[in-house]
Each structure stands twice: as structure tokens, then as C-alpha cells.
Scaffold this motif. Structure first.
Motif, PDB file in Angstrom:
ATOM      1  N   ARG A  87       0.788  -1.239   0.000  1.00  0.00           N
ATOM      2  CA  ARG A  87       0.000   0.000   0.000  1.00  0.00           C
ATOM      3  C   ARG A  87       0.822   1.293   0.000  1.00  0.00           C
ATOM      4  NH1 ARG A  87      -4.156  -0.976   4.628  1.00  0.00           N
ATOM      5  NH2 ARG A  87      -4.570   1.238   4.296  1.00  0.00           N
ATOM      6  N   PRO A  88       1.851   1.430   0.841  1.00  0.00           N
ATOM      7  CA  PRO A  88       2.604   2.693   0.819  1.00  0.00           C
ATOM      8  C   PRO A  88       3.476   2.820  -0.437  1.00  0.00           C
ATOM      9  CG  PRO A  88       3.630   1.137   2.319  1.00  0.00           C
ATOM     10  CD  PRO A  88       2.332   0.511   1.884  1.00  0.00           C
ATOM     11  N   VAL A  89       3.544   4.025  -0.985  1.00  0.00           N
ATOM     12  CA  VAL A  89       4.428   4.283  -2.124  1.00  0.00           C
ATOM     13  C   VAL A  89       5.696   4.939  -1.584  1.00  0.00           C
ATOM     14  CG1 VAL A  89       4.739   5.512  -4.296  1.00  0.00           C
ATOM     15  CG2 VAL A  89       2.503   4.520  -3.728  1.00  0.00           C
ATOM     16  N   ILE A  90       6.794   4.216  -1.693  1.00  0.00           N
ATOM     17  CA  ILE A  90       8.065   4.696  -1.136  1.00  0.00           C
ATOM     18  C   ILE A  90       8.937   5.219  -2.265  1.00  0.00           C
ATOM     19  CG2 ILE A  90      10.154   3.961   0.095  1.00  0.00           C
ATOM     20  CD1 ILE A  90       8.274   1.926   1.532  1.00  0.00           C
ATOM     21  N   THR A  91       9.398   6.456  -2.108  1.00  0.00           N
ATOM     22  CA  THR A  91      10.225   7.096  -3.126  1.00  0.00           C
ATOM     23  C   THR A  91      11.561   7.490  -2.511  1.00  0.00           C
ATOM     24  OG1 THR A  91       8.147   8.066  -3.898  1.00  0.00           O
ATOM     25  CG2 THR A  91      10.165   8.852  -4.953  1.00  0.00           C
ATOM     26  N   VAL A  92      12.656   7.135  -3.188  1.00  0.00           N
ATOM     27  CA  VAL A  92      13.988   7.406  -2.659  1.00  0.00           C
ATOM     28  C   VAL A  92      14.775   8.278  -3.629  1.00  0.00           C
ATOM     29  CG1 VAL A  92      15.870   6.259  -1.431  1.00  0.00           C
ATOM     30  CG2 VAL A  92      13.903   4.922  -2.154  1.00  0.00           C
ATOM     31  N   GLY A  93      15.438   9.300  -3.107  1.00  0.00           N
ATOM     32  CA  GLY A  93      16.337  10.121  -3.919  1.00  0.00           C
ATOM     33  C   GLY A  93      17.760   9.641  -3.707  1.00  0.00           C
ATOM     34  N   THR A  94      18.542   9.503  -4.781  1.00  0.00           N
ATOM     35  CA  THR A  94      19.838   8.826  -4.686  1.00  0.00           C
ATOM     36  C   THR A  94      21.062   9.746  -4.814  1.00  0.00           C
ATOM     37  OG1 THR A  94      19.712   8.311  -7.048  1.00  0.00           O
ATOM     38  CG2 THR A  94      18.883   6.638  -5.517  1.00  0.00           C
ATOM     39  N   ASP A  95      20.853  11.054  -4.590  1.00  0.00           N
ATOM     40  CA  ASP A  95      22.003  11.970  -4.577  1.00  0.00           C
ATOM     41  C   ASP A  95      22.696  11.825  -3.215  1.00  0.00           C
ATOM     42  OD1 ASP A  95      23.727  14.089  -4.247  1.00  0.00           O
ATOM     43  OD2 ASP A  95      22.316  15.630  -4.938  1.00  0.00           O
ATOM     44  N   PRO A  96      23.985  11.405  -3.185  1.00  0.00           N
ATOM     45  CA  PRO A  96      24.648  11.173  -1.901  1.00  0.00           C
ATOM     46  C   PRO A  96      24.795  12.436  -1.045  1.00  0.00           C
ATOM     47  CG  PRO A  96      26.244  11.088  -3.685  1.00  0.00           C
ATOM     48  CD  PRO A  96      24.890  11.136  -4.327  1.00  0.00           C
ATOM     49  N   SER A  97      24.709  13.605  -1.659  1.00  0.00           N
ATOM     50  CA  SER A  97      24.820  14.842  -0.890  1.00  0.00           C
ATOM     51  C   SER A  97      23.481  15.277  -0.319  1.00  0.00           C
ATOM     52  CB  SER A  97      25.390  15.965  -1.760  1.00  0.00           C
ATOM     53  OG  SER A  97      26.681  15.607  -2.174  1.00  0.00           O
ATOM     54  N   ALA A  98      22.391  14.725  -0.838  1.00  0.00           N
ATOM     55  CA  ALA A  98      21.051  15.082  -0.350  1.00  0.00           C
ATOM     56  C   ALA A  98      20.080  13.932  -0.564  1.00  0.00           C
ATOM     57  CB  ALA A  98      20.560  16.340  -1.072  1.00  0.00           C
ATOM     58  N   PRO A  99      20.328  12.800   0.104  1.00  0.00           N
ATOM     59  CA  PRO A  99      19.415  11.672  -0.071  1.00  0.00           C
ATOM     60  C   PRO A  99      18.042  12.003   0.503  1.00  0.00           C
ATOM     61  CG  PRO A  99      21.029  11.177   1.650  1.00  0.00           C
ATOM     62  CD  PRO A  99      21.409  12.504   1.059  1.00  0.00           C
ATOM     63  N   THR A 100      16.987  11.540  -0.160  1.00  0.00           N
ATOM     64  CA  THR A 100      15.630  11.821   0.319  1.00  0.00           C
ATOM     65  C   THR A 100      14.844  10.520   0.437  1.00  0.00           C
ATOM     66  OG1 THR A 100      14.852  12.102  -1.948  1.00  0.00           O
ATOM     67  CG2 THR A 100      15.549  14.101  -0.784  1.00  0.00           C
ATOM     68  N   ILE A 101      13.836  10.535   1.298  1.00  0.00           N
ATOM     69  CA  ILE A 101      12.948   9.378   1.430  1.00  0.00           C
ATOM     70  C   ILE A 101      11.533   9.895   1.694  1.00  0.00           C
ATOM     71  CG2 ILE A 101      13.680   9.081   3.874  1.00  0.00           C
ATOM     72  CD1 ILE A 101      12.845   6.021   1.875  1.00  0.00           C
ATOM     73  N   GLU A 102      10.597   9.430   0.869  1.00  0.00           N
ATOM     74  CA  GLU A 102       9.208   9.879   0.989  1.00  0.00           C
ATOM     75  C   GLU A 102       8.273   8.682   1.022  1.00  0.00           C
ATOM     76  OE1 GLU A 102       8.408  12.379  -2.365  1.00  0.00           O
ATOM     77  OE2 GLU A 102       9.860  13.891  -1.747  1.00  0.00           O
ATOM     78  N   VAL A 103       7.180   8.845   1.757  1.00  0.00           N
ATOM     79  CA  VAL A 103       6.106   7.849   1.744  1.00  0.00           C
ATOM     80  C   VAL A 103       4.838   8.575   1.290  1.00  0.00           C
ATOM     81  CG1 VAL A 103       4.708   6.248   3.091  1.00  0.00           C
ATOM     82  CG2 VAL A 103       7.147   6.486   3.598  1.00  0.00           C
ATOM     83  N   ASP A 104       4.242   8.098   0.217  1.00  0.00           N
ATOM     84  CA  ASP A 104       3.049   8.726  -0.361  1.00  0.00           C
ATOM     85  C   ASP A 104       3.254  10.237  -0.534  1.00  0.00           C
ATOM     86  OD1 ASP A 104       1.795   6.226  -0.396  1.00  0.00           O
ATOM     87  OD2 ASP A 104       1.018   6.486   1.630  1.00  0.00           O
ATOM     88  N   GLY A 105       4.444  10.599  -0.985  1.00  0.00           N
ATOM     89  CA  GLY A 105       4.736  11.992  -1.280  1.00  0.00           C
ATOM     90  C   GLY A 105       5.147  12.854  -0.094  1.00  0.00           C
ATOM     91  N   ALA A 106       5.121  12.298   1.132  1.00  0.00           N
ATOM     92  CA  ALA A 106       5.504  13.078   2.311  1.00  0.00           C
ATOM     93  C   ALA A 106       6.937  12.742   2.733  1.00  0.00           C
ATOM     94  CB  ALA A 106       4.539  12.795   3.457  1.00  0.00           C
ATOM     95  N   ASP A 107       7.700  13.781   3.054  1.00  0.00           N
ATOM     96  CA  ASP A 107       9.083  13.610   3.513  1.00  0.00           C
ATOM     97  C   ASP A 107       9.090  12.952   4.895  1.00  0.00           C
ATOM     98  OD1 ASP A 107      11.682  13.872   4.386  1.00  0.00           O
ATOM     99  OD2 ASP A 107      11.662  16.075   4.473  1.00  0.00           O
ATOM    100  N   VAL A 108       9.725  11.775   5.003  1.00  0.00           N
ATOM    101  CA  VAL A 108       9.758  11.069   6.288  1.00  0.00           C
ATOM    102  C   VAL A 108      11.193  10.892   6.797  1.00  0.00           C
ATOM    103  CG1 VAL A 108       7.548   9.865   5.978  1.00  0.00           C
ATOM    104  CG2 VAL A 108       9.662   8.813   5.108  1.00  0.00           C
ATOM    105  N   ALA A 109      12.128  11.668   6.244  1.00  0.00           N
ATOM    106  CA  ALA A 109      13.549  11.509   6.593  1.00  0.00           C
ATOM    107  C   ALA A 109      13.784  11.592   8.100  1.00  0.00           C
ATOM    108  CB  ALA A 109      14.383  12.548   5.853  1.00  0.00           C
TER     109      ALA A 109
END
Ligand code: C5P
Length: 223
Positions: free
Chosen positions: A64-86
Motif C-alpha cells: 500500500r505505501p508508495v516509497i520514493t527514494v532520492g539517490t544523490d549522496p549529498s542530499a538523499p531523500t525518502i518519501e512515503v506517499d509523497g511526504a518527507d519522512v527523513a
């Protein structure tokens, strides 16, 4: 693409994240923190009132959750359903529940598939990727040309983790790390294990710069 894949496994606090980010920056590679993905799905389970001790309930909800990961080592990001959960995924509640969630086969199947897509994408569009976790050298990218198993003494790992989470209770941190490592190493699906073809690197007496330099050297030799 002919991108380079550097696979790094090891227990909590062994220096995987700092090392992986440092190497990725030094060689202009992408970076993937797979632990953040397990933390994100765990955060979602807790946020949605799913009992993480109920493996069947976790398995049923896993897609159910949509997990999105950003792979820039200087600014890695992690989102669940579009919300920043870092920030949220580093909370104690998530840390205490993540081993139970990550032991559920359906969770691993989904996340491993997603991780392989991210690796393929990075290899097609950048010079390659540094991937860190518990099953990268064994399951996610067993054919990676550079495979590392990072270790450090229990004391050194607890010291580092305490600094990261700004806790002065090193003994409690060491206890929590030991519990998580025990669970992650003893689960039946993809336990944390060192394979014979992974280079073991004990980081106990080394600075981050020294570890990064060693890994960069191994990567350069592999190319
Ligand atoms: O790396 P980090 O300590 O943030 O990982 C959090 C948890 O996610 C681990 O304790 C483990 O239970 C799980 N994990 C996993 N497989 C991975 C990465 C992390 O099971 N490849």
C-alpha cells in the motif's frame, strides 16, 4: 549501462552510511540507503495502526505505501506517499519495530524488486551506485564487482550511534544495537551474513576518511 555497483553490508553502527555516501561523492556515483526503505515502510505500518508483530497483517498491507527514494549522496531523500519522512524514520518507535517488519518475506520481495530497479536506473544514467544494507552482497546485488562487509567493535558502534542520535546513554544504545543485530542476523529470510567473496573491513580504529579512501581504492582496482 556499464555503471559500477558497490555493495556494502554490515551491522548497525559499522559506518555503512557515512562510508557509502563518502565513496559515492568521491566517485560521483549514486547512493542508496536500503535501511531507509525498511524504516519508511515500518513508519507507514505504525502510522496506519498495523500491528507490526502480526506478520500476516504486515504482509497484506506491504504494497500500500508508495516509497520514493532520492539517490544523490549529498542530499538523499525518502518519501512515503509523497511526504518527507527523513526525520520520522529515525524515531525510536521505528527503530524498535523495523526488524520485525523487515523479517516479513512479502516486505522484502517488494523492496528488493524496487532496489534492483533503482540500481538499474542509476547504472543507466550515472557512473553507478553505492548500495548499503544487510542483504546487498547476498541478495540484492550478489554480482556487484565490489562487495564489502563492514564491521566494528560493539563499543565503537554504540559510541558512533550515540553521537548520531545525540544520546549520552551509550550502554542503552549498545543494548538496542545488539538486540537489532541479533534479530537481523537470525531471521530466516535474507539474514545479515558475510559471504566469502565480500571483503571484510573492520573500521574500529579507522577514521571515516581512512575508510572512504580504502573503499575508493578497492573500487578503482575493480574497474
Ligand atoms: O541501516 P539501518 O540501521 O537504518 O536499517 C534499519 C533496519 O532495516 C535494519 O535493522 C534491518 O532490520 C532492516 N534492513 C534490512 N535489509 C537491508 C537494510 C536494512 O533488513 N538491506
Amino acid at each position: 549501462g556499464g555503471g559500477l555497483v558497490i555493495a556494502i553490508d554490515g551491522p548497525s553502527g559499522s559506518g555503512k552510511s557515512s562510508t557509502a555516501k563518502g565513496v559515492a561523492r568521491a566517485r560521483e556515483l549514486s547512493y542508496l540507503d536500503t535501511g531507509a526503505m525498511y524504516r519508511a515502510i515500518t513508519w507507514w505500518m505504525l502510522d496506519n495502526g498495523i500491528d507490526v508483530a502480526d506478520a500476516a497483517a504486515v504482509a497484506e498491507a506491504a504494497a500500500r505505501p508508495v516509497i520514493t527514494v532520492g539517490t544523490d549522496p549529498s542530499a538523499p531523500t525518502i518519501e512515503v506517499d509523497g511526504a518527507d519522512v527523513a526525520g520520522a524514520i529515525r524515531a525510536d518507535g521505528v527503530t524498535g519495530s523495523v526488524s520485525a517488519v523487515s523479517a516479513v518475506p512479502e516486505v522484502r520481495e517488494l523492496l528488493v524488486a524496487r532496489q534492483r530497479e533503482i540500481i538499474a536506473e542509476a547504472c543507466a544514467t550515472t557512473a553507478g551506485i553505492v548500495v548499503e544494507g544487510r542483504d546487498i552482497t547476498t541478495v540484492v546485488a550478489p554480482d556487484a564487482p565490489v562487495k564489502l562487509f563492514l564491521t566494528a567493535s560493539a563499543e565503537a558502534r554504540a559510541q558512533r550511534r550515540s553521537r548520531e542520535v545525540r544520546s549520552s546513554d551509550v550502554a542503552a544504545t549498545q543494548e538496542a544495537l545488539a538486540r537489532r543485530d541479533r534479530l537481523d542476523s537470525s531471521r530466516s529470510v535474507s539474514p545479515l551474513t558475510r559471504t566469502d567473496d565480500a571483503t571484510e573491513l573492520d573500521t574500529t580504529g579507522l577514521s571515516l576518511d581512512e575508510v572512504v579512501a580504502l573503499v575508493v581504492k578497492l573500487a578503482d582496482e575493480a574497474q
